[in-house]
Write a protein that holds these residues in place. Sequence first.
Motif, PDB file in Angstrom:
ATOM      1  N   TYR A 128       4.067  57.377   3.259  1.00  0.00           N
ATOM      2  CA  TYR A 128       4.133  56.473   3.763  1.00  0.00           C
ATOM      3  C   TYR A 128       2.403  55.260   3.892  1.00  0.00           C
ATOM      4  CZ  TYR A 128       8.576  57.207   5.462  1.00  0.00           C
ATOM      5  OH  TYR A 128      10.159  57.977   6.052  1.00  0.00           O
ATOM      6  N   ASP A 129       2.485  54.074   3.105  1.00  0.00           N
ATOM      7  CA  ASP A 129       1.405  53.233   2.652  1.00  0.00           C
ATOM      8  C   ASP A 129       1.568  52.514   3.565  1.00  0.00           C
ATOM      9  OD1 ASP A 129       4.458  54.293   0.161  1.00  0.00           O
ATOM     10  OD2 ASP A 129       1.364  54.743  -0.140  1.00  0.00           O
ATOM     11  N   TYR A 130       2.579  52.256   4.445  1.00  0.00           N
ATOM     12  CA  TYR A 130       2.289  50.793   5.328  1.00  0.00           C
ATOM     13  C   TYR A 130       2.938  51.221   6.933  1.00  0.00           C
ATOM     14  CZ  TYR A 130       0.854  48.329   0.762  1.00  0.00           C
ATOM     15  OH  TYR A 130       0.509  48.526  -0.252  1.00  0.00           O
ATOM     16  N   TRP A 131       2.184  50.797   7.888  1.00  0.00           N
ATOM     17  CA  TRP A 131       2.474  50.770   9.570  1.00  0.00           C
ATOM     18  C   TRP A 131       2.734  49.749  10.408  1.00  0.00           C
ATOM     19  CZ3 TRP A 131       4.602  55.948  10.781  1.00  0.00           C
ATOM     20  CH2 TRP A 131       4.245  57.038   9.965  1.00  0.00           C
ATOM     21  N   GLY A 132       3.821  49.496  10.489  1.00  0.00           N
ATOM     22  CA  GLY A 132       3.861  48.434  12.018  1.00  0.00           C
ATOM     23  C   GLY A 132       2.695  49.064  13.272  1.00  0.00           C
ATOM     24  N   GLN A 133       2.308  47.867  14.288  1.00  0.00           N
ATOM     25  CA  GLN A 133       1.638  48.540  15.059  1.00  0.00           C
ATOM     26  C   GLN A 133       2.354  48.793  16.222  1.00  0.00           C
ATOM     27  OE1 GLN A 133       3.657  45.483  14.957  1.00  0.00           O
ATOM     28  NE2 GLN A 133       4.438  45.437  17.142  1.00  0.00           N
ATOM     29  N   GLY A 134       3.195  49.444  16.392  1.00  0.00           N
ATOM     30  CA  GLY A 134       4.028  50.398  17.264  1.00  0.00           C
ATOM     31  C   GLY A 134       5.155  49.206  18.515  1.00  0.00           C
ATOM     32  N   THR A 135       6.009  49.809  18.707  1.00  0.00           N
ATOM     33  CA  THR A 135       6.621  49.237  20.074  1.00  0.00           C
ATOM     34  C   THR A 135       6.918  50.723  20.971  1.00  0.00           C
ATOM     35  OG1 THR A 135       8.663  47.918  21.014  1.00  0.00           O
ATOM     36  CG2 THR A 135       9.223  49.413  18.986  1.00  0.00           C
ATOM     37  N   GLN A 136       6.478  50.098  22.565  1.00  0.00           N
ATOM     38  CA  GLN A 136       6.647  51.022  23.287  1.00  0.00           C
ATOM     39  C   GLN A 136       8.185  51.188  24.320  1.00  0.00           C
ATOM     40  OE1 GLN A 136       3.798  53.198  25.113  1.00  0.00           O
ATOM     41  NE2 GLN A 136       5.720  53.792  25.718  1.00  0.00           N
ATOM     42  N   VAL A 137       8.310  52.604  23.910  1.00  0.00           N
ATOM     43  CA  VAL A 137      10.084  52.556  24.370  1.00  0.00           C
ATOM     44  C   VAL A 137       9.808  53.755  25.561  1.00  0.00           C
ATOM     45  CG1 VAL A 137      12.419  54.524  24.026  1.00  0.00           C
ATOM     46  CG2 VAL A 137      11.495  52.040  22.542  1.00  0.00           C
ATOM     47  N   THR A 138      11.054  53.201  27.079  1.00  0.00           N
ATOM     48  CA  THR A 138      10.005  54.146  28.251  1.00  0.00           C
ATOM     49  C   THR A 138      11.289  54.407  28.746  1.00  0.00           C
ATOM     50  OG1 THR A 138       8.085  52.847  28.764  1.00  0.00           O
ATOM     51  CG2 THR A 138       9.166  54.238  30.247  1.00  0.00           C
ATOM     52  N   VAL A 139      11.696  55.682  29.158  1.00  0.00           N
ATOM     53  CA  VAL A 139      12.732  56.265  29.422  1.00  0.00           C
ATOM     54  C   VAL A 139      12.858  56.688  30.939  1.00  0.00           C
ATOM     55  CG1 VAL A 139      14.671  57.617  28.844  1.00  0.00           C
ATOM     56  CG2 VAL A 139      13.736  57.062  27.368  1.00  0.00           C
ATOM     57  N   SER A 140      13.261  56.348  32.173  1.00  0.00           N
ATOM     58  CA  SER A 140      13.110  55.977  33.377  1.00  0.00           C
ATOM     59  C   SER A 140      13.910  57.607  34.228  1.00  0.00           C
ATOM     60  CB  SER A 140      12.966  55.339  34.235  1.00  0.00           C
ATOM     61  OG  SER A 140      14.352  54.663  34.628  1.00  0.00           O
ATOM     62  N   ALA A 160       7.853  57.131  24.176  1.00  0.00           N
ATOM     63  CA  ALA A 160       6.814  57.160  23.034  1.00  0.00           C
ATOM     64  C   ALA A 160       6.576  56.001  22.457  1.00  0.00           C
ATOM     65  CB  ALA A 160       7.019  58.214  21.759  1.00  0.00           C
ATOM     66  N   VAL A 161       5.062  55.657  21.392  1.00  0.00           N
ATOM     67  CA  VAL A 161       5.447  54.626  20.593  1.00  0.00           C
ATOM     68  C   VAL A 161       5.877  54.929  19.586  1.00  0.00           C
ATOM     69  CG1 VAL A 161       3.669  52.446  19.483  1.00  0.00           C
ATOM     70  CG2 VAL A 161       3.017  54.568  21.928  1.00  0.00           C
ATOM     71  N   TYR A 162       6.957  53.862  18.983  1.00  0.00           N
ATOM     72  CA  TYR A 162       8.050  54.128  17.818  1.00  0.00           C
ATOM     73  C   TYR A 162       7.196  52.937  17.014  1.00  0.00           C
ATOM     74  CZ  TYR A 162      11.115  56.677  20.050  1.00  0.00           C
ATOM     75  OH  TYR A 162      12.435  58.016  20.491  1.00  0.00           O
ATOM     76  N   TYR A 163       6.918  53.530  15.621  1.00  0.00           N
ATOM     77  CA  TYR A 163       6.839  52.490  14.924  1.00  0.00           C
ATOM     78  C   TYR A 163       7.516  52.670  13.629  1.00  0.00           C
ATOM     79  CZ  TYR A 163       2.336  53.975  16.989  1.00  0.00           C
ATOM     80  OH  TYR A 163       0.297  53.403  17.956  1.00  0.00           O
ATOM     81  N   CYS A 164       7.371  51.659  13.045  1.00  0.00           N
ATOM     82  CA  CYS A 164       7.826  51.791  11.576  1.00  0.00           C
ATOM     83  C   CYS A 164       6.885  51.621   9.802  1.00  0.00           C
ATOM     84  CB  CYS A 164       8.764  50.410  11.353  1.00  0.00           C
ATOM     85  SG  CYS A 164       8.487  48.908  11.058  1.00  0.00           S
ATOM     86  N   ALA A 165       7.219  52.689   8.913  1.00  0.00           N
ATOM     87  CA  ALA A 165       6.824  52.675   8.204  1.00  0.00           C
ATOM     88  C   ALA A 165       6.998  52.161   6.641  1.00  0.00           C
ATOM     89  CB  ALA A 165       6.046  54.024   8.241  1.00  0.00           C
ATOM     90  N   ALA A 166       6.949  52.359   5.293  1.00  0.00           N
ATOM     91  CA  ALA A 166       7.309  51.513   4.173  1.00  0.00           C
ATOM     92  C   ALA A 166       6.106  52.925   3.267  1.00  0.00           C
ATOM     93  CB  ALA A 166       7.025  50.570   4.616  1.00  0.00           C
ATOM     94  N   SER A 167       7.932  53.119   2.108  1.00  0.00           N
ATOM     95  CA  SER A 167       6.581  53.551   1.442  1.00  0.00           C
ATOM     96  C   SER A 167       7.459  53.435  -0.159  1.00  0.00           C
ATOM     97  CB  SER A 167       7.909  55.426   1.053  1.00  0.00           C
ATOM     98  OG  SER A 167       6.679  55.721   0.521  1.00  0.00           O
TER      99      SER A 167
END
Length: 125
Positions: free
Chosen positions: A112-124, A92-99
């Motif tokens: 949650y009030d603020y979000w990052g842009q996301g980072t892709q995690v790929t599992v083969s 998935a694309v993983y996001y962190c968020a702040a509240s």
Amino acid sequence: QVQLVESGGGLVQAGGSLRLSCAASGRTFRTYGMGWFRQPPGKEREFVAGINWSGDKTYYADSVKGRFTISRDNAKKTAYLEMNSLKPEDMAVYYCAASYINSDILISVARYDYWGQGTQVTVSS
């Protein structure tokens, strides 16, 4: 306000591990509750893990309990998600968020009030 930048995503084989980081700007990181969410392709964004402002409360989605660990270092203004025993369904694309709500663990995207842009995690497999 706080700005969040995720890093640490990538391609990993099933059973492998990754450590995601969420670096925050601003001087008030320690006042925010933090959460990690993920959005698989074609699906809704879902809660993965949350941590309160001091780090002494954590909560996990059942799907990751026992495999993922959320933590934070307020001095470094960074939150982490250690992911072990990764499965293809973790991809998935993983996001962190702040509240602003920092004492309880929030599982709803809307809290949650603020979000990052996301980072892709790929599992083969």
